[in-house]
Design an enzyme around this catalytic site. Structure first.
Site, PDB file in Angstrom:
ATOM      1  CG  HIS A 131     -18.417  76.618 -50.314  1.00  0.00           C
ATOM      2  ND1 HIS A 131     -17.790  77.223 -51.843  1.00  0.00           N
ATOM      3  CD2 HIS A 131     -19.487  77.215 -49.773  1.00  0.00           C
ATOM      4  CE1 HIS A 131     -19.345  76.573 -51.785  1.00  0.00           C
ATOM      5  NE2 HIS A 131     -20.019  77.747 -51.458  1.00  0.00           N
TER       6      HIS A 131
ATOM      7  CD  GLN B  14     -12.793  77.115 -55.004  1.00  0.00           C
ATOM      8  OE1 GLN B  14     -13.026  77.148 -56.785  1.00  0.00           O
ATOM      9  NE2 GLN B  14     -13.244  75.837 -54.799  1.00  0.00           N
TER      10      GLN B  14
ATOM     11  CG  ASN C 265     -11.954  72.685 -55.056  1.00  0.00           C
ATOM     12  OD1 ASN C 265     -12.144  72.672 -55.452  1.00  0.00           O
ATOM     13  ND2 ASN C 265     -11.781  73.966 -54.518  1.00  0.00           N
TER      14      ASN C 265
ATOM     15  NE  ARG D 262     -16.689  77.219 -54.367  1.00  0.00           N
ATOM     16  CZ  ARG D 262     -15.991  78.785 -54.270  1.00  0.00           C
ATOM     17  NH1 ARG D 262     -16.505  79.356 -54.907  1.00  0.00           N
ATOM     18  NH2 ARG D 262     -15.489  79.177 -52.911  1.00  0.00           N
TER      19      ARG D 262
ATOM     20  CD  GLU E  74     -15.632  78.547 -47.495  1.00  0.00           C
ATOM     21  OE1 GLU E  74     -15.844  78.582 -47.091  1.00  0.00           O
ATOM     22  OE2 GLU E  74     -14.245  77.705 -48.322  1.00  0.00           O
TER      23      GLU E  74
ATOM     24  NE  ARG F 179     -14.353  71.727 -50.047  1.00  0.00           N
ATOM     25  CZ  ARG F 179     -12.726  71.817 -50.415  1.00  0.00           C
ATOM     26  NH1 ARG F 179     -12.097  70.562 -50.742  1.00  0.00           N
ATOM     27  NH2 ARG F 179     -12.268  72.435 -51.299  1.00  0.00           N
ATOM     28  CG  HIS F 180     -17.753  73.489 -54.009  1.00  0.00           C
ATOM     29  ND1 HIS F 180     -16.500  73.106 -54.775  1.00  0.00           N
ATOM     30  CD2 HIS F 180     -17.323  73.991 -52.661  1.00  0.00           C
ATOM     31  CE1 HIS F 180     -15.309  73.569 -53.998  1.00  0.00           C
ATOM     32  NE2 HIS F 180     -15.411  74.291 -52.548  1.00  0.00           N
TER      33      HIS F 180
END
Length: 192
Positions: free
Chosen positions: A136, A20, A14, A57, A82, A7-8
């Site tokens: 994501h 997002q 966040n 991201r 995402e 995951r970023h």
């Protein structure tokens, strides 16, 4: 082949617990530090390439990791993007979440899981010992849910920023070996 699904790093949204979706929100300073730490944890794991979502991201997280593991190539895979959260995008999670009321216009979880599997399948087809894929929380949870038969993932697991899920991919398919490991947990489990 081993696929490290990551995951970023953290963004300001966040930190605000804001959904997002497809909004292209950049990493914040904490997120860049998390990505560096994740790259350090993955150093020495034989990663030959890093596939990334087109959103900045994830792309920046992937570039930081690629540099940390030896300057390996980075490629964008649209299927790692995402989930589109429809009417929930941009909203604070606690203000709108109700498991009985889906977001209007959201991409169905089944479709997210299928496109993520396609992206991971392309990673598994590469002729290398291991690769990384940076995506994501919603997208990773959808594929984890699918691969685990609903034991974990969407609706069950809250993924940490820069968590590492370890997958094994071969002709028989993709299996989850570990999921949602912080870089520190990954090192304790896989590098000792």
């Amino acid at each position: 082949m081993i696929i490290y699904l990551i995951r970023h790093g953290e963004t300001d949204w966040n930190a605000q617990r804001r959904i997002q979706g497809r909004e292209d929100i950049p990493l914040n300073a904490a997120g860049r530090a998390q990505a560096s730490r994740c790259g350090a944890a993955l150093r020495g794991c034989g990663i030959g390439a890093v596939a990334v979502s087109p959103l900045q991201r994830a792309a920046e997280t992937g570039r930081i990791i690629a540099e940390a593991v030896g300057g390996v190539p980075v490629c964008t895979d649209e299927d790692l993007v995402e989930r589109d959260f429809g009417s929930w995008s941009g909203k604070v999670f606690a203000d709108i979440y109700n498991p009985d009321t889906p977001a209007v216009g959201a991409e169905p979880l089944e479709e997210v899981g299928l496109r993520m599997l396609a992206a991971l399948g392309r990673c598994a087809e590469k002729r290398m010992d291991s690769a990384a894929a940076v995506s994501h929380g919603g997208a990773i949870n959808a594929v984890l849910y699918r691969l685990s038969g609903g034991a974990f993932g969407s609706g069950i697991t809250r993924l940490k920023n820069t968590c590492i899920s370890v997958l094994s991919g071969d002709a028989g398919g993709i299996r989850v070996l570990a999921y949602n490991l912080s870089p520190e947990e990954f090192e304790a489990q896989y590098k000792n």
